[in-house]
Write a protein that holds these residues in place. Structure first.
Motif, PDB file in Angstrom:
ATOM      1  N   LEU A 199     -12.923   8.982  11.866  1.00 19.33           N
ATOM      2  CA  LEU A 199     -14.129   8.527  12.561  1.00 19.33           C
ATOM      3  C   LEU A 199     -15.303   8.393  11.589  1.00 19.33           C
ATOM      4  CD1 LEU A 199     -14.231  10.414  15.994  1.00 19.33           C
ATOM      5  CD2 LEU A 199     -13.802   7.991  15.573  1.00 19.33           C
ATOM      6  N   ILE A 200     -15.442   9.359  10.707  1.00 14.62           N
ATOM      7  CA  ILE A 200     -16.524   9.291   9.721  1.00 14.62           C
ATOM      8  C   ILE A 200     -16.329   8.094   8.802  1.00 14.62           C
ATOM      9  CG2 ILE A 200     -17.561  10.479   7.753  1.00 14.62           C
ATOM     10  CD1 ILE A 200     -17.059  13.094   9.143  1.00 14.62           C
ATOM     11  N   THR A 242     -18.922   5.017   8.543  1.00 14.24           N
ATOM     12  CA  THR A 242     -19.489   4.678   7.230  1.00 14.24           C
ATOM     13  C   THR A 242     -19.196   3.225   6.869  1.00 14.24           C
ATOM     14  OG1 THR A 242     -19.179   6.976   6.519  1.00 14.24           O
ATOM     15  CG2 THR A 242     -19.555   5.326   4.806  1.00 14.24           C
ATOM     16  N   ALA A 243     -17.949   2.810   7.117  1.00 14.60           N
ATOM     17  CA  ALA A 243     -17.571   1.438   6.785  1.00 14.60           C
ATOM     18  C   ALA A 243     -18.343   0.432   7.624  1.00 14.60           C
ATOM     19  CB  ALA A 243     -16.062   1.253   6.983  1.00 14.60           C
ATOM     20  N   ALA A 282     -21.308   0.880   9.037  1.00 12.06           N
ATOM     21  CA  ALA A 282     -22.706   0.879   8.593  1.00 12.06           C
ATOM     22  C   ALA A 282     -22.855   0.122   7.271  1.00 12.06           C
ATOM     23  CB  ALA A 282     -23.200   2.318   8.443  1.00 12.06           C
ATOM     24  N   TRP A 283     -21.943   0.371   6.346  1.00 16.59           N
ATOM     25  CA  TRP A 283     -21.986  -0.318   5.044  1.00 16.59           C
ATOM     26  C   TRP A 283     -21.828  -1.829   5.248  1.00 16.59           C
ATOM     27  CZ3 TRP A 283     -23.037   1.561   0.240  1.00 16.59           C
ATOM     28  CH2 TRP A 283     -22.745   0.743  -0.839  1.00 16.59           C
ATOM     29  N   GLY A 284     -20.894  -2.205   6.113  1.00 16.99           N
ATOM     30  CA  GLY A 284     -20.677  -3.622   6.359  1.00 16.99           C
ATOM     31  C   GLY A 284     -21.873  -4.302   6.999  1.00 16.99           C
ATOM     32  N   GLN A 285     -22.553  -3.618   7.942  1.00 19.81           N
ATOM     33  CA  GLN A 285     -23.707  -4.213   8.597  1.00 19.81           C
ATOM     34  C   GLN A 285     -24.896  -4.340   7.649  1.00 19.81           C
ATOM     35  OE1 GLN A 285     -24.138  -5.537  11.712  1.00 19.81           O
ATOM     36  NE2 GLN A 285     -21.921  -5.346  11.908  1.00 19.81           N
ATOM     37  N   LEU A 286     -25.046  -3.395   6.749  1.00 22.36           N
ATOM     38  CA  LEU A 286     -26.194  -3.407   5.844  1.00 22.36           C
ATOM     39  C   LEU A 286     -26.038  -4.421   4.721  1.00 22.36           C
ATOM     40  CD1 LEU A 286     -26.927   0.425   5.567  1.00 22.36           C
ATOM     41  CD2 LEU A 286     -28.296  -1.277   6.776  1.00 22.36           C
ATOM     42  N   GLY A 319     -11.974  -3.261   4.761  1.00 22.79           N
ATOM     43  CA  GLY A 319     -10.700  -2.599   4.459  1.00 22.79           C
ATOM     44  C   GLY A 319     -10.728  -1.122   4.822  1.00 22.79           C
ATOM     45  N   TRP A 320     -11.847  -0.465   4.508  1.00 22.87           N
ATOM     46  CA  TRP A 320     -11.993   0.955   4.868  1.00 22.87           C
ATOM     47  C   TRP A 320     -12.036   1.139   6.382  1.00 22.87           C
ATOM     48  CZ3 TRP A 320     -11.255   4.918   1.754  1.00 22.87           C
ATOM     49  CH2 TRP A 320     -11.379   4.734   0.387  1.00 22.87           C
TER      50      TRP A 320
END
Length: 572
Positions: free
Chosen positions: A209-210, A214-215, A217-221, A478-479
């Motif tokens: 879940l973490i 994280t993936a 959030a990283w993708g949206q940013l 991918g993550w």
């Protein structure tokens, strides 16, 4: 104080005693209560941390995150489509200021959504770290020794055998290890445990879940997404100015655009010609030549639906297809004022297309007055007689270009942006024929529409095809996929794997005969624990068979009968 029953009234002494007790509880001095030690900053911090890292709060935050994503799906978002946001503001003058204050036009970058997201991260990490260390300690340790009285456990069996206690314990140890139990000798019993993968699955689910959060959030940013319509024979270079439409994440930098370019050599589309699926695409692909970097070697490839070109960390998807009629426009003096292909947008599954041919500069009418020309255009790839504004099939079987000419001011110099596919007719006048009717005509390739009063002409030279490509950079995808798969596997393990313990005790009885006891305990109630114990007992019973009944032995005071109770499937 005397005792009273429910039917007897309380005596005077009772009231006096209760009153005295009540006075002691309710009349404590305020200064005494104020002087009692409180939790303090550290105490309150610990209390808040325990609440935040509880599984109950983690689930609540996950629910709030899901609820917070709902307005992001229903309300236009400024990061995705500014035009829709502007239209919403104009149509909802009361709601728009409220939505602005609540950050509902940019939900995923709002303060409240970010706060829930971060708190969920902290909560999950706070849940996982202590449980991980606890689980590591369990792995480094050994299964606990057998309880003093195995008869109290929910799954239990016993029998008497002539085998030596040591032989029974060694056989039990070998059997349990063969069944992949962690087993060892503790005193006069064998202790074993199995099902550690249940906790591994539980931890894997929460860690996944973490990873997923994280993936995402990283993708949206750091994501980007752009669209480009490319005509056959034309090319595209991956720079910001080349895109027809471009949107990106908050932290994306245009310098992060992957350096590549490509040229659309040919688009191929074939369709079902009969049956219930008539008109359904069979072949839908674009032949490209592409190169990576400024001096990269050209390569050839074919892009299909759901088969993108992957280059430089970007993916190039084929998303749409259409037609672009090639026209030549001349003014009243015969001067060519416009020549080129005009992409039109499909309106239906048969690729009936519409758009506008705009002549912005260089046109003068027969009187020498400078004007602007526009032609409302409808392309019918497969024209059927009597059906003027729709196509009967998506392929170019009988192309016809339907045109309505206008002249005047297109309004492009007003500073207000307008769509290249729509015509603003407020300052435009239609051309009319001899009967004072609006001029409108169908042209086949090679035909010309002559404007009245020597105003000029337009010729339909042919048709090109175009393809629309979507270029995306989505870091972390991918993550996110790996996290999703790990979460499913972890959840399955935590639901279907049973954590259980088994003990086998073998001691010599007072009559010299070995008494074997077996018991099992699961972390949660399950019918498989007694079944597994019965299976193990049956195998161990074959290796240490029962002895003939001896004299009565003292009974266990906590059980009605402490004599042999063979396991299911074993013989007495």
């Amino acid at each position: 104080m005397s005792k009273t029953t429910a039917d007897e009234p309380a005596t005077t002494s009772d009231h006096q005693g209760l009153g005295a007790a009540g006075s002691q509880l309710s009349t404590a001095p305020v200064d005494t209560l104020a002087g009692m030690p409180g939790l303090g900053v550290i105490g309150w911090t610990r209390w808040f941390w325990r609440q935040l890292t509880s599984m109950r709060v983690a689930l609540l935050l996950l629910l709030l995150l899901a609820l917070g994503a709902i307005p992001g799906s229903l309300i236009p978002q400024s990061g995705n489509d500014e035009t829709k946001v502007a239209d919403f503001r104009a149509a909802h003058e009361t709601l728009a200021p409220l939505y602005d204050r609540l950050g509902l036009f940019h939900v995923y970058s709002s303060v409240w959504f970010s706060a829930v997201y971060i708190l969920l991260f902290v909560s999950l990490i706070g849940c996982i770290v202590p449980r991980t260390w606890q689980f590591v300690g369990q792995l480094r340790g050994r299964p606990p020794g057998a309880p003093k009285r195995l008869t109290r456990l929910p799954a239990y069996t016993t029998w008497r055998t002539d085998a030596e206690p040591e032989q029974v314990r060694e056989a039990a140890l070998a059997l349990l290890r063969k069944r992949r139990f962690r087993a060892h000798l503790v005193g006069d019993a064998v202790a074993a445990e199995k099902g550690y993968l249940r906790e591994v699955g539980n931890l894997a689910f929460h860690i996944a879940l973490i990873v997923m959060l994280t993936a995402f959030a990283w993708g949206q940013l750091f994501k980007m997404e752009g669209n480009k319509l490319v005509l056959e024979g034309d090319g595209f270079s991956n720079t910001l100015t080349q895109y027809d439409d471009f949107k990106s994440g908050t932290l994306f930098d245009v310098d992060d655009l992957a350096p590549f370019s490509f040229t659309l050599k040919d688009f191929t589309g074939t369709y079902e010609v009969s049956g219930p699926n008539k008109g359904t695409p069979r072949t839908y692909q674009a032949a490209l030549t592409y190169s990576e970097g400024a001096y990269g070697k050209e390569r050839k490839t074919t892009v299909k639906v759901n088969h993108p070109l992957e280059i430089g960390g970007s993916k190039v998807y084929l998303t749409a297809h259409g037609y672009a009629p090639v026209v030549t426009v001349k003014d009243g003096r015969g001067k060519v004022v416009y020549r080129g292909a005009v992409p039109l947008l499909p309106l239906d599954s048969n690729v009936t297309s519409s758009g506008v041919v705009k002549v912005l500069d260089g046109y003068k009418n027969a009187k020498g007055v400078t004007e602007q020309l526009a032609f409302q255009a409808f392309l019918l790839p497969s024209y059927a007689e009597g059906n003027e504004v729709s196509s009967a099939f998506p392929a170019l079987l009988n192309p016809v270009l339907n045109l309505e000419p206008y002249h005047g001011d297109l309004g492009v110099d007003s500073g207000i942006p307008q769509s290249v596919y729509q015509l603003d007719k407020r300052n435009m006048k239609p051309f009319t024929d001899a009967k004072d009717l609006q001029l409108r005509d169908n042209l086949k390739p090679g035909e010309t529409l002559t404007l009245p009063d020597g105003a000029g002409s337009i010729t339909y030279d042919g048709t090109k095809e175009w393809a629309n490509f979507q270029v995306t950079q989505q870091p972390g995808s991918g993550w996110a996929l790996a996290g999703s798969v790990a979460a499913i596997l972890g959840l399955a393990g935590s639901l279907f794997i049973q954590r259980r313990r088994v003990w086998v005790r073998a001691v010599r009885g007072a009559d010299g005969v070995t008494v074997v006891e077996m018991a099992a305990l699961g972390r949660s109630e399950s019918a498989k624990v007694p079944e597994e114990l019965g299976d193990l007992a049956g195998i161990l019973y074959d290796r240490a068979p029962g002895a003939p009944e001896g004299p009565d032995t003292p009974e266990d005071p906590d059980t009605p009968d402490s004599r042999a109770v063979p396991a299911e499937g074993s013989e007495k």
